[in-house]
Enzyme design. Structure first.
Site, mmCIF file in Angstrom:
data_model
loop_
_atom_site.group_PDB
_atom_site.id
_atom_site.type_symbol
_atom_site.label_atom_id
_atom_site.label_comp_id
_atom_site.label_asym_id
_atom_site.label_seq_id
_atom_site.Cartn_x
_atom_site.Cartn_y
_atom_site.Cartn_z
ATOM 1 N N LYS A 13 -29.476 -17.993 -5.905
ATOM 2 C CA LYS A 13 -28.514 -18.744 -5.080
ATOM 3 C C LYS A 13 -27.490 -19.474 -5.945
ATOM 4 C CE LYS A 13 -31.563 -21.306 -2.935
ATOM 5 N NZ LYS A 13 -32.858 -20.810 -3.469
ATOM 6 N N ARG A 88 -33.373 -26.600 4.108
ATOM 7 C CA ARG A 88 -34.624 -26.000 3.661
ATOM 8 C C ARG A 88 -35.738 -26.179 4.690
ATOM 9 N NH1 ARG A 88 -33.538 -26.217 -2.113
ATOM 10 N NH2 ARG A 88 -35.183 -25.369 -3.408
ATOM 11 N N ARG A 127 -36.213 -18.584 -16.874
ATOM 12 C CA ARG A 127 -34.914 -19.206 -16.592
ATOM 13 C C ARG A 127 -34.668 -20.383 -17.535
ATOM 14 N NH1 ARG A 127 -33.294 -20.763 -10.569
ATOM 15 N NH2 ARG A 127 -35.105 -22.128 -10.580
ATOM 16 N N ARG A 160 -36.236 -26.190 -16.676
ATOM 17 C CA ARG A 160 -36.437 -27.215 -15.652
ATOM 18 C C ARG A 160 -37.923 -27.535 -15.529
ATOM 19 N NH1 ARG A 160 -33.284 -24.993 -10.395
ATOM 20 N NH2 ARG A 160 -35.162 -25.854 -9.473
ATOM 21 N N ARG A 171 -43.769 -23.884 -5.139
ATOM 22 C CA ARG A 171 -42.433 -23.805 -4.537
ATOM 23 C C ARG A 171 -42.306 -22.574 -3.636
ATOM 24 N NH1 ARG A 171 -38.859 -23.960 -9.568
ATOM 25 N NH2 ARG A 171 -37.123 -23.695 -8.123
HETATM 26 P P1 AMP Z 1 -33.428 -26.115 -6.255
HETATM 27 O O1 AMP Z 1 -32.601 -26.437 -7.428
HETATM 28 O O2 AMP Z 1 -32.606 -25.778 -5.047
HETATM 29 O O3 AMP Z 1 -34.470 -25.071 -6.535
HETATM 30 O O4 AMP Z 1 -34.229 -27.462 -5.862
HETATM 31 C C1 AMP Z 1 -35.161 -28.055 -6.764
HETATM 32 C C2 AMP Z 1 -36.049 -29.057 -6.037
HETATM 33 O O5 AMP Z 1 -35.241 -30.102 -5.473
HETATM 34 C C3 AMP Z 1 -36.842 -28.512 -4.866
HETATM 35 O O6 AMP Z 1 -38.061 -27.890 -5.260
HETATM 36 C C4 AMP Z 1 -37.072 -29.784 -4.043
HETATM 37 O O7 AMP Z 1 -38.093 -30.593 -4.614
HETATM 38 C C5 AMP Z 1 -35.750 -30.511 -4.202
HETATM 39 N N1 AMP Z 1 -34.780 -30.098 -3.151
HETATM 40 C C6 AMP Z 1 -33.601 -29.437 -3.336
HETATM 41 N N2 AMP Z 1 -32.983 -29.208 -2.167
HETATM 42 C C7 AMP Z 1 -33.797 -29.739 -1.210
HETATM 43 C C8 AMP Z 1 -33.743 -29.821 0.209
HETATM 44 N N3 AMP Z 1 -32.718 -29.292 0.907
HETATM 45 N N4 AMP Z 1 -34.770 -30.444 0.850
HETATM 46 C C9 AMP Z 1 -35.789 -30.991 0.191
HETATM 47 N N5 AMP Z 1 -35.934 -30.926 -1.141
HETATM 48 C C10 AMP Z 1 -34.948 -30.318 -1.847
#
Ligand code: AMP
Length: 216
Positions: A13, A88, A127, A160, A171
């Site tokens: 994404k 999400r 990654r 990360r 996740r």
């Molecule tokens: P990402 O970079 O999109 O993979 O997000 C990393 C982490 O941030 C996720 O595993 C969640 O802990 C938190 N996070 C990001 N976006 C959301 C969201 N829309 N709702 C809840 N937690 C989020």
């Protein structure tokens, strides 16, 4: 053009969002990036979010909805936006409908990037992300020219905290339980376009461009 990018962790994404930003000139709204920034700056929000993120869980809906509401009201979203990593949960999707209604906007398309689970784990553990500009690399498929250093800005590459294998499994579980139902939610509104995320970065972007050229 108002877009949502859907897909499991590691589906690509963020990578595709950055390509869309440069071609269509609309901002990327990544809740993950915004939360990581808050964690790095050790703000109140960051301190609260970190414990959930480190466990691979979702940050509470109210917190993320608040951030997105504020962000979507910024003037640069007038010409459109790409939501990456939001919504999400069903609650977030419903809140987004309300926010957009208040702003007099609507979603044009939801791009769902599909990648099988075993491929996701392989991708995420390899990654690496740039600390400075957020550019994303893969040690095998898309390595930086110089190990540990970002090609674009020279920043330091790191893994990360939530990209470690144990957290990735959690996740994926959270994605299936809470986020996958959104495909159905947006399909009922006739907004979903499925893209095969196992293709190369350029291959996936070609598919996305074909869809988006209808809206640009
Ligand atoms: P990402 O970079 O999109 O993979 O997000 C990393 C982490 O941030 C996720 O595993 C969640 O802990 C938190 N996070 C990001 N976006 C959301 C969201 N829309 N709702 C809840 N937690 C989020």
């Amino acid at each position: 053009m108002n877009l949502i990018l859907l897909g499991g962790p590691g589906a690509g994404k963020g990578t595709q969002a950055k390509l869309i930003v440069s071609k269509y000139n609309i901002p990327q709204i990544s809740t993950g990036d915004m939360l990581r920034e808050a964690v790095a700056k050790q703000t109140e929000l960051g301190k609260k979010a970190k414990e959930y993120m480190d466990r691979g869980e979702l940050v509470p809906d109210e917190v993320v909805i608040g951030i997105v509401k504020e962000r979507l009201a910024q003037p640069d979203c007038e010409k459109g936006f790409i939501l990456d990593g939001f919504p999400r949960t069903l609650k977030q999707a419903e809140a987004l409908d309300k926010i957009l209604e208040e702003l007099g906007k609507k979603i044009d398309a939801v791009i769902n990037i599909a990648v099988p689970e075993d491929e996701i784990v392989k991708r995420i553990v390899n990654r690496r992300t740039c600390k400075k500009c957020g550019a994303v690399y893969h040690l095998i498929y898309n390595p930086p020219k110089e190990p540990g250093k970002c090609d674009k800005c020279g920043g330091e590459l790191y893994q990360r905290d939530d990209d470690k294998e144990e957290t990735v499994k959690e996740r994926i579980r959270v994605y299936k339980a809470q986020t996958e139902p959104l495909i159905d939610y947006y399909s009922k509104k006739g907004l979903v376009y499925n893209v095969d995320g196992t293709k190369s970065i350029e291959g996936v972007f070609e598919e996305i461009k074909k869809i988006l050229d209808k809206f640009a």
